[in-house]
Enzyme design. Structure first.
Site, mmCIF file in Angstrom:
data_model
loop_
_atom_site.group_PDB
_atom_site.id
_atom_site.type_symbol
_atom_site.label_atom_id
_atom_site.label_comp_id
_atom_site.label_asym_id
_atom_site.label_seq_id
_atom_site.Cartn_x
_atom_site.Cartn_y
_atom_site.Cartn_z
ATOM 1 N N ASP A 93 0.847 -1.192 0.000
ATOM 2 C CA ASP A 93 0.000 0.000 0.000
ATOM 3 C C ASP A 93 0.882 1.242 0.000
ATOM 4 O OD1 ASP A 93 -2.528 1.553 0.438
ATOM 5 O OD2 ASP A 93 -1.414 2.152 2.223
ATOM 6 N N TYR A 98 2.984 9.870 -0.767
ATOM 7 C CA TYR A 98 4.136 9.338 -0.022
ATOM 8 C C TYR A 98 5.439 9.535 -0.793
ATOM 9 C CZ TYR A 98 0.513 6.620 2.520
ATOM 10 O OH TYR A 98 -0.590 6.213 3.226
ATOM 11 N N LYS A 123 -2.936 5.683 -3.995
ATOM 12 C CA LYS A 123 -4.023 6.625 -3.712
ATOM 13 C C LYS A 123 -3.779 7.951 -4.428
ATOM 14 C CE LYS A 123 -3.669 4.830 1.005
ATOM 15 N NZ LYS A 123 -2.220 4.692 1.182
ATOM 16 N N HIS A 156 -7.647 9.390 -1.571
ATOM 17 C CA HIS A 156 -6.947 9.353 -0.280
ATOM 18 C C HIS A 156 -7.773 9.955 0.863
ATOM 19 C CE1 HIS A 156 -2.541 9.231 1.270
ATOM 20 N NE2 HIS A 156 -3.358 9.062 2.280
HETATM 21 P P1 NAP Z 1 1.524 1.300 11.863
HETATM 22 O O1 NAP Z 1 1.774 0.371 10.780
HETATM 23 O O2 NAP Z 1 0.450 0.988 12.851
HETATM 24 O O3 NAP Z 1 2.860 1.561 12.710
HETATM 25 C C1 NAP Z 1 4.065 1.887 12.102
HETATM 26 C C2 NAP Z 1 5.056 2.229 13.196
HETATM 27 O O4 NAP Z 1 5.230 1.118 14.064
HETATM 28 C C3 NAP Z 1 6.426 2.586 12.705
HETATM 29 O O5 NAP Z 1 6.924 3.591 13.548
HETATM 30 C C4 NAP Z 1 7.223 1.290 12.864
HETATM 31 O O6 NAP Z 1 8.573 1.564 13.109
HETATM 32 C C5 NAP Z 1 6.574 0.692 14.093
HETATM 33 N N1 NAP Z 1 6.520 -0.768 14.070
HETATM 34 C C6 NAP Z 1 6.184 -1.559 13.027
HETATM 35 N N2 NAP Z 1 6.145 -2.841 13.388
HETATM 36 C C7 NAP Z 1 6.482 -2.876 14.698
HETATM 37 C C8 NAP Z 1 6.635 -3.917 15.615
HETATM 38 N N3 NAP Z 1 6.409 -5.182 15.277
HETATM 39 N N4 NAP Z 1 6.993 -3.595 16.893
HETATM 40 C C9 NAP Z 1 7.207 -2.315 17.241
HETATM 41 N N5 NAP Z 1 7.076 -1.286 16.400
HETATM 42 C C10 NAP Z 1 6.716 -1.555 15.134
HETATM 43 O O7 NAP Z 1 1.201 2.783 11.350
HETATM 44 P P2 NAP Z 1 1.125 3.538 9.952
HETATM 45 O O8 NAP Z 1 2.415 3.525 9.259
HETATM 46 O O9 NAP Z 1 0.495 4.829 10.257
HETATM 47 O O10 NAP Z 1 0.064 2.710 9.117
HETATM 48 C C11 NAP Z 1 0.405 1.633 8.257
HETATM 49 C C12 NAP Z 1 0.130 1.970 6.820
HETATM 50 O O11 NAP Z 1 -1.189 2.490 6.655
HETATM 51 C C13 NAP Z 1 1.007 3.098 6.256
HETATM 52 O O12 NAP Z 1 2.309 2.692 5.969
HETATM 53 C C14 NAP Z 1 0.207 3.490 5.028
HETATM 54 O O13 NAP Z 1 0.405 2.540 4.010
HETATM 55 C C15 NAP Z 1 -1.216 3.422 5.582
HETATM 56 N N6 NAP Z 1 -1.693 4.728 6.089
HETATM 57 C C16 NAP Z 1 -2.736 5.329 5.432
HETATM 58 C C17 NAP Z 1 -3.235 6.535 5.871
HETATM 59 C C18 NAP Z 1 -4.381 7.145 5.143
HETATM 60 O O14 NAP Z 1 -4.723 8.308 5.396
HETATM 61 N N7 NAP Z 1 -5.014 6.433 4.236
HETATM 62 C C19 NAP Z 1 -2.681 7.170 6.986
HETATM 63 C C20 NAP Z 1 -1.618 6.547 7.646
HETATM 64 C C21 NAP Z 1 -1.145 5.324 7.212
HETATM 65 P P3 NAP Z 1 9.771 1.079 12.149
HETATM 66 O O15 NAP Z 1 9.384 1.426 10.736
HETATM 67 O O16 NAP Z 1 10.918 1.893 12.640
HETATM 68 O O17 NAP Z 1 9.941 -0.383 12.358
#
Ligand code: NAP
Length: 342
Positions: A93, A98, A123, A156
């Site tokens: 995704d 991004y 998106k 988005h």
């Molecule tokens: P997330 O996946 O819930 O969390 C990511 C964070 O957690 C990073 O800081 C990562 O650090 C850390 N992490 C990952 N795996 C871990 C683990 N097993 N243990 C401890 N820490 C861990 O949050 P997100 O990036 O906000 O959401 C995921 C995806 O959703 C995004 O990448 C994007 O594709 C999508 N998204 C969409 C929107 C939207 O508006 N549509 C908004 C936000 C996100 P490290 O990278 O340093 O490991």
């Protein structure tokens, strides 16, 4: 581990207009590995979980767990997506905003996997809303990704103050779908009223609504509406990243005692428990990590099962506090940015 052993694919292909069952809490949503899950899903929901994928409302299959690249720098993207593909993820995704679509495309091409084996989702950013502008946004993303066809293309954000523009953008997605340039279309951060207005003005029910969803903010009413309409809920910040990487938020889901206790009982990590919680409730999840060990950890969630009580305990952590921007307040003035041509 098969999610629905003995469940024949095709049984759940629903006819247009067949509205699925409302699922709003763990008590009513059986675990994905159980027979009752198969029964409930075959009777109700139109986006369903098969052995290792969800079937979208137009029949297209999307892997149960994807890999997100928000905040992954363009320099790191090739390497981290390559690691994810190596581990076994088959869905990435990304988003035009991004600025890392090129790295995603490069990683897929260099992986040796056939293009058809990797589900690519991106998106359109709000600066590119409008019919012609959104068609052009597809061209930009496809060029950067290096693909002819995008598997899933989302808007988005809604632009509540300019919803006519949002609808024109969605009309462009419908056109791209009809032309076979995308395999499925959807939205992100659409709340109940946005979805209602969109459905009144357009023809194709979105296949996906990607929304903030983690134990502290799970949006049950919106998720129930998605399910009722046959829209797959895709959880962003599925392990609660927004609760700990954003300035001003200091209560991390990763440290929550309820989650850490459940994790210990399964000899799993809090992140794995949260991902399992999503899957067992029928939400697709797209965790992001740039750390190789965590990329692997987050994919290792198919060999255990949370109990109904554990799911309910995680549900009860709801705070009602959104971590991301309030969708109603997203405007082009505040959040617009030019998406480069290349
Ligand atoms: P997330 O996946 O819930 O969390 C990511 C964070 O957690 C990073 O800081 C990562 O650090 C850390 N992490 C990952 N795996 C871990 C683990 N097993 N243990 C401890 N820490 C861990 O949050 P997100 O990036 O906000 O959401 C995921 C995806 O959703 C995004 O990448 C994007 O594709 C999508 N998204 C969409 C929107 C939207 O508006 N549509 C908004 C936000 C996100 P490290 O990278 O340093 O490991």
């Amino acid at each position: 581990m098969p999610f629905c052993s003995g469940w024949e694919k095709g049984v759940i292909a629903r006819e247009q207009g067949d509205i699925g069952r409302v699922v709003d809490n763990a008590a009513t949503w059986p675990s994905i590995g159980s027979d009752s899950a198969c029964d409930a899903m075959s009777k109700g929901a139109r986006c369903c979980v098969t052995d290792n994928s969800f079937r979208l409302n137009n029949g297209v299959e999307i892997p149960t767990l994807g890999y997100g690249v928000f905040q992954t720098t363009p320099e790191d993207t090739l390497k981290t997506v390559a690691t994810a593909l190596d581990v076994g993820y088959r869905h990435v995704d990304t988003a035009a905003s991004y600025l890392n679509e090129r790295g995603v495309g490069d990683a897929i091409r260099l992986s040796g996997l056939d293009r058809s084996e990797v589900f690519v989702e991106t998106k359109v950013w709000i600066s590119d809303y409008g019919y012609d502008e959104t068609l052009h946004a597809f061209d930009k993303s496809a060029r950067k990704l290096g693909v002819d066809q995008i598997d899933l293309l989302l808007l988005h954000q809604p632009l509540p103050a300019e919803f006519d523009l949002t609808i024109s953008a969605y009309r462009a997605l419908e056109n791209l779908l009809a032309a076979g340039r995308v395999r499925a279309i959807g939205v992100s951060n659409f709340m109940v009223d946005h979805l209602t207005t969109l459905l009144e003005a357009t023809d194709v029910v979105p296949a996906v609504n990607q929304i903030e969803a983690h134990p502290y903010f799970r949006q049950p009413d919106l998720t129930a509406m998605n399910t009722e309409l046959g829209i797959l809920t895709q959880a962003w910040s599925p392990i609660g990243g927004i609760t700990f990487y954003r300035e001003g938020y200091d209560k991390s889901t990763l440290d929550d005692p309820t989650i850490t206790e459940i994790a210990a009982s399964h000899d799993k990590t809090p992140a794995q428990v949260m991902l399992r919680w999503h899957l067992q409730q029928g939400r697709q999840a797209i965790p992001k990590s740039t750390t190789p060990s965590r990329i692997a950890e987050n994919f290792d969630v198919f060999d255990f099962e949370l109990t109904t009580d554990q799911i309910a305990a995680i549900d009860s952590l709801e705070t009602g506090e959104r971590g991301g921007p309030e969708p109603a307040q997203v405007t082009r003035e505040a959040f617009g940015r030019v998406i480069p041509e290349d």
